[in-house]
Design an enzyme around this catalytic site. Structure first.
Site, mmCIF file in Angstrom:
data_model
loop_
_atom_site.group_PDB
_atom_site.id
_atom_site.type_symbol
_atom_site.label_atom_id
_atom_site.label_comp_id
_atom_site.label_asym_id
_atom_site.label_seq_id
_atom_site.Cartn_x
_atom_site.Cartn_y
_atom_site.Cartn_z
ATOM 1 N N GLY A 38 0.837 -1.209 0.000
ATOM 2 C CA GLY A 38 0.000 0.000 0.000
ATOM 3 C C GLY A 38 0.866 1.249 0.000
ATOM 4 O O GLY A 38 0.635 2.194 -0.769
ATOM 5 N N ASP A 74 8.531 5.374 8.097
ATOM 6 C CA ASP A 74 7.890 4.774 9.269
ATOM 7 C C ASP A 74 6.713 5.651 9.614
ATOM 8 O O ASP A 74 6.830 6.873 9.733
ATOM 9 C CB ASP A 74 8.850 4.660 10.456
ATOM 10 C CG ASP A 74 8.298 3.659 11.463
ATOM 11 O OD1 ASP A 74 8.209 2.462 11.119
ATOM 12 O OD2 ASP A 74 7.923 4.062 12.582
ATOM 13 N N PHE A 100 -5.290 2.030 2.232
ATOM 14 C CA PHE A 100 -4.924 0.777 2.896
ATOM 15 C C PHE A 100 -4.958 1.010 4.401
ATOM 16 O O PHE A 100 -5.228 2.127 4.877
ATOM 17 C CB PHE A 100 -3.532 0.310 2.431
ATOM 18 C CG PHE A 100 -2.394 1.202 2.881
ATOM 19 C CD1 PHE A 100 -1.635 0.872 3.992
ATOM 20 C CD2 PHE A 100 -2.092 2.380 2.203
ATOM 21 C CE1 PHE A 100 -0.595 1.697 4.418
ATOM 22 C CE2 PHE A 100 -1.046 3.209 2.615
ATOM 23 C CZ PHE A 100 -0.303 2.864 3.735
HETATM 24 P P1 ITT Z 1 7.389 -1.340 6.292
HETATM 25 O O1 ITT Z 1 7.983 -1.212 7.685
HETATM 26 O O2 ITT Z 1 7.909 -2.515 5.547
HETATM 27 O O3 ITT Z 1 7.478 -0.054 5.514
HETATM 28 P P2 ITT Z 1 4.891 -1.558 7.741
HETATM 29 O O4 ITT Z 1 3.463 -1.760 7.333
HETATM 30 O O5 ITT Z 1 5.427 -2.468 8.825
HETATM 31 O O6 ITT Z 1 5.797 -1.632 6.429
HETATM 32 P P3 ITT Z 1 5.198 0.697 9.516
HETATM 33 O O7 ITT Z 1 6.038 -0.054 10.490
HETATM 34 O O8 ITT Z 1 5.597 2.102 9.163
HETATM 35 O O9 ITT Z 1 5.092 -0.047 8.136
HETATM 36 O O10 ITT Z 1 3.712 0.667 10.048
HETATM 37 C C1 ITT Z 1 2.798 1.601 9.641
HETATM 38 C C2 ITT Z 1 1.396 1.081 9.833
HETATM 39 O O11 ITT Z 1 0.556 2.236 10.051
HETATM 40 C C3 ITT Z 1 0.884 0.412 8.558
HETATM 41 O O12 ITT Z 1 1.049 -0.986 8.600
HETATM 42 C C4 ITT Z 1 -0.578 0.830 8.534
HETATM 43 O O13 ITT Z 1 -1.314 -0.070 9.306
HETATM 44 C C5 ITT Z 1 -0.567 2.185 9.231
HETATM 45 N N1 ITT Z 1 -0.494 3.283 8.236
HETATM 46 C C6 ITT Z 1 0.595 4.044 7.909
HETATM 47 N N2 ITT Z 1 0.297 4.915 6.937
HETATM 48 C C7 ITT Z 1 -0.994 4.716 6.635
HETATM 49 C C8 ITT Z 1 -1.868 5.293 5.705
HETATM 50 O O14 ITT Z 1 -1.467 6.239 4.854
HETATM 51 N N3 ITT Z 1 -3.121 4.856 5.672
HETATM 52 C C9 ITT Z 1 -3.549 3.890 6.497
HETATM 53 N N4 ITT Z 1 -2.789 3.261 7.394
HETATM 54 C C10 ITT Z 1 -1.505 3.675 7.480
#
Ligand code: ITT
Length: 205
Positions: free
Chosen positions: A12, A70, A159
């Site tokens: 996403g 992040d 997402f």
């Molecule tokens: P990477 O570390 O591999 O980049 P991750 O999904 O683990 O992927 P993060 O640790 O940064 O990434 O976690 C961020 C979470 O916050 C992500 O999984 C989403 O559930 C939420 N999130 C972040 N940005 C978002 C957005 O623009 N819209 C909706 N949910 C978001």
């Protein structure tokens, strides 16, 4: 055109990152495309630290300039939860079809003005110096997007927590915006555009 790795495994995010950076003079490769398929332990205590951990790890493995994001959702009524633990909230592999209704139910009966929340995004850049060190040029930028926790989920776009993130000034959730609308105002859009400006000003891209 300069090749830059984006250190994320989140599809996403990657979709949004590619759209946001489409006019920047860079070719964005995912870390998978760069040959990295492992896990990175995010043991920082802030969004910035975790973004830097991801970018340093992949820059060290690939020797290429690397960006990382992040991000997470801070809900004021829950003292900033899930915050840096947004991806791990209720367990790493728990789907948003469980996480999102759970957060809505934790705010049951809470009035509009106490439902304030924000998305936070820290984008880190690590440019290796070619000596095998993890990187001698490091930058980090943070941006936010303010909104409220919705009373029910709505929308199919975006997402993660987008279906429960309500934007009073638009009268809809993030998941009801088009991708272009979201990228124009999102934490990720703002942070990435600011990072591009910094990198351009420093002559790195
Ligand atoms: P990477 O570390 O591999 O980049 P991750 O999904 O683990 O992927 P993060 O640790 O940064 O990434 O976690 C961020 C979470 O916050 C992500 O999984 C989403 O559930 C939420 N999130 C972040 N940005 C978002 C957005 O623009 N819209 C909706 N949910 C978001």
């Amino acid at each position: 055109m300069k090749k830059i790795i984006f250190a994320t495994g989140n599809q996403g995010k990657l979709r949004e990152i590619r759209a946001i950076l489409k006019d920047a003079d860079v070719e964005v490769l995912s870390m998978k495309e760069a040959g990295f398929d492992g896990d990175i332990e995010e043991n920082g205590t802030t969004f910035e630290e975790n973004a830097l951990i991801k970018a340093r790890t992949i820059a060290a493995v690939t020797g290429l300039p690397t960006l990382a994001d992040d991000s997470g959702l801070e809900i004021d009524y829950l003292n900033g939860e899930p915050g840096i633990y947004s991806a791990r909230y209720l367990g790493e592999d728990t789907p948003h079809s469980v996480k999102n209704p759970n957060l809505i139910s934790r705010l049951a009966g809470v009035p509009d003005e106490q439902r304030t929340a924000r998305f936070v995004c820290a984008v880190a850049a690590v440019f290796p110096d070619g000596t095998g060190n993890p990187g001698n040029i490091e930058k980090c930028v943070r941006a936010t997007m303010e909104g409220r926790i919705a009373y029910e989920e709505a929308g199919e776009n975006g997402f993660g927590y987008d279906p429960i993130f309500y934007l009073p000034e638009y009268g809809c959730t993030n998941a009801q915006l088009t991708p272009e609308q979201k990228n124009a105002i999102s934490h990720r859009g703002k942070a990435l555009r600011a990072m591009c400006e910094e990198l351009k000003a420093a002559g790195l891209i």
